[in-house]
Design a protein around this motif. Structure first.
Motif: not given
Length: 160
Positions: A119, A143, A145, A153
């Motif tokens: 990440v 991703y 978050h 990523l």
């Protein structure tokens, strides 16, 4: 701090921080609702060499594994995973585990190590780059978050 191979009895001491880290949903692509049984199968899989970092009081404060990233003719490239108890962050445990795993991988005949999905907001990116990993590419907006929304990523690599 001692770093040693993990044994089955270490799992109950790994699980609390493993669960806390994955449930936070900020650094691993695993389901935040992963059950303990599934987590143990992921982390302690027989194909992985798993290690624990143990402090002077005997507490497990971190864990890491190394395994082949690919099979067949590409089996010479390793993969690894790292977790440090969040209450012990910033004490050099992650770096010590990383240096240990890199040495183990090299001694085991791996030619390189790849991280498939780092990440991009993970503070460990700084650690990995300081240890010689390069970002090969970034999958954008891959991703979700919990604080930053969609982030990328990284695929990171280092020759051994």
């Amino acid at each position: 701090m001692l770093i040693r191979e993990a044994v089955a009895d270490d799992w109950p001491r790994i699980w609390p921080f493993w669960h806390r880290i994955v449930a936070a949903g900020e650094t691993y692509t695993w389901d935040p609702d992963t059950t303990e049984r599934a987590a143990r199968a992921l982390w302690m899989a027989p194909a992985k060499r798993v290690y624990v970092a143990v402090d002077d009081a005997g507490a497990v404060v971190g864990s890491a594994y190394v395994t082949s990233n690919y099979g067949g003719p590409a089996r010479g490239i390793a993969n690894a995973g790292f977790m440090v108890d969040p209450d012990r962050a910033g004490q050099g445990i992650g770096r010590a585990l990383a240096e240990h795993v890199l040495a183990v991988a090299k001694a085991g005949g791996y030619r390189g190590m790849v991280f498939n999905a780092v990440v991009e907001t993970n503070p460990a990116v700084t650690l990995w780059t300081s240890l010689g990993f390069t970002i090969l590419g970034t999958v954008p907006d891959a991703y979700e978050h919990p604080r930053f929304g969609r982030v990328g990523l990284h695929v990171m690599y280092r020759a051994l």
